[in-house]
Design a protein around this motif. Structure first.
Motif, PDB file in Angstrom:
ATOM      1  N   TYR A  33       0.817  -1.213   0.000  1.00 62.83           N
ATOM      2  CA  TYR A  33       0.000   0.000   0.000  1.00 62.83           C
ATOM      3  C   TYR A  33       0.852   1.265   0.000  1.00 62.83           C
ATOM      4  O   TYR A  33       0.524   2.264  -0.655  1.00 62.83           O
ATOM      5  N   HIS A  36       1.698   3.720  -2.893  1.00 65.53           N
ATOM      6  CA  HIS A  36       0.755   4.731  -3.402  1.00 65.53           C
ATOM      7  C   HIS A  36       0.978   6.117  -2.768  1.00 65.53           C
ATOM      8  O   HIS A  36       1.158   7.099  -3.505  1.00 65.53           O
ATOM      9  N   HIS A  62      -1.981  10.780   3.449  1.00 61.67           N
ATOM     10  CA  HIS A  62      -3.355  11.104   3.038  1.00 61.67           C
ATOM     11  C   HIS A  62      -4.367   9.991   3.270  1.00 61.67           C
ATOM     12  O   HIS A  62      -5.559  10.265   3.422  1.00 61.67           O
ATOM     13  N   ASP A  63      -3.936   8.733   3.298  1.00 59.44           N
ATOM     14  CA  ASP A  63      -4.893   7.638   3.510  1.00 59.44           C
ATOM     15  C   ASP A  63      -4.793   7.035   4.910  1.00 59.44           C
ATOM     16  O   ASP A  63      -5.430   6.014   5.179  1.00 59.44           O
ATOM     17  N   ASP A 123      -3.599  12.472  -5.992  1.00 60.13           N
ATOM     18  CA  ASP A 123      -4.242  11.185  -5.670  1.00 60.13           C
ATOM     19  C   ASP A 123      -5.004  10.654  -6.874  1.00 60.13           C
ATOM     20  O   ASP A 123      -4.867   9.490  -7.267  1.00 60.13           O
ATOM     21  N   ASN A 127      -4.108   7.354  -9.033  1.00 57.95           N
ATOM     22  CA  ASN A 127      -5.083   6.264  -9.123  1.00 57.95           C
ATOM     23  C   ASN A 127      -5.452   5.950 -10.571  1.00 57.95           C
ATOM     24  O   ASN A 127      -5.634   4.784 -10.916  1.00 57.95           O
TER      25      ASN A 127
HETATM   26 ZN    ZN Z   1      -5.033   7.618  -2.204  1.00 62.12          ZN
END
Ligand code: ZN
Ligand code: NDP
Length: 180
Positions: A33, A36, A62-63, A123, A127
């Motif tokens: 993860y 990202h 951010h996540d 982001d 993505n």
């Molecule tokens: Zn993200």
């Protein structure tokens, strides 16, 4: 100084790596993860020319609230109120249904602060790049196309913050998949 900024940026990288340590992306290979958030910060710093430490930290983090047990208070204590506020601005309310969350991202986009708009733009670009190069396992063409179109709606609502980053988004959108 730049050395101190490097240390503070790496604090965020360490923190996010620890919090996301058991998570994987949705691609067939289940990539780590943390790749990202690192990709967001890298895109901001390179293509975007962003050198604002708080924005780069917010990109790395951010996540963490949306996808881990991290709280706003924890980010405030470790990284300060500006970084925590930026992360909150890009965090969905997971109590809401998915369709509502998606609609709210579009509705809220015009009201984002400049820093949050940069993170959102990066982001969505990252993505879409992932969606084209290493899409979530099991997503059919229509679902990937819907994702591209929703991402563009969000980005078109954001305030104009960085033309080079916006061009990178548009280039990523140009890879929207079509029927063979
Ligand atoms: Zn993200
Ligand atoms: P999700 O929000 O569940 O999945 C997309 C998110 O996953 C991205 O925003 C990104 O979020 C993260 N992500 C992880 N790995 C990747 C990767 N490899 N590439 C790109 N993104 C990745 O999407 P939804 O389930 O909401 O699906 C989108 C649309 O599909 C909706 O409009 C929904 O109605 C529709 N849908 C279709 C179905 C079907 O079978 N046809 C079934 C269910 C929904 P982050 O940056 O936060 O990690």
């Amino acid at each position: 100084s730049q050395v101190l900024h490097a240390a503070e940026l790496l604090e965020a990288v360490m923190f996010a790596a620890e919090r996301h340590r058991q998570q994987r992306r949705k691609d067939a290979e289940a990539s780590p993860y943390i790749n990202h958030p690192i990709a967001l910060a890298h895109l901001l710093a390179t293509t975007g020319g962003v050198d604002d430490l708080a924005v780069l930290q917010a990109a790395i983090l951010h996540d963490t609230i949306e996808d881990t047990d991290t709280t706003e208070a924890e980010l405030q204590a470790r990284f300060g109120p500006a970084v925590a506020a930026m992360v909150m601005e890009v965090t969905d309310d997971k109590a809401l249904a998915k369709a509502e969350r998606k609609a709210l991202q579009v509705a809220h986009a015009p009201h984002k602060s400049p820093g949050a708009a940069l993170v959102k733009l990066a982001d969505k670009t990252c993505n879409l790049r992932d969606m084209a190069a290493a899409p979530p396992a099991g997503w059919d063409l229509a679902r990937r196309q819907e994702y591209f179109d929703w991402a563009r709606q969000v980005v078109e609502g954001l305030p104009r913050v960085n033309d080079a980053l916006r061009a990178a988004f548009d280039a990523a959108y140009a890879a929207r998949p079509v029927a063979p």
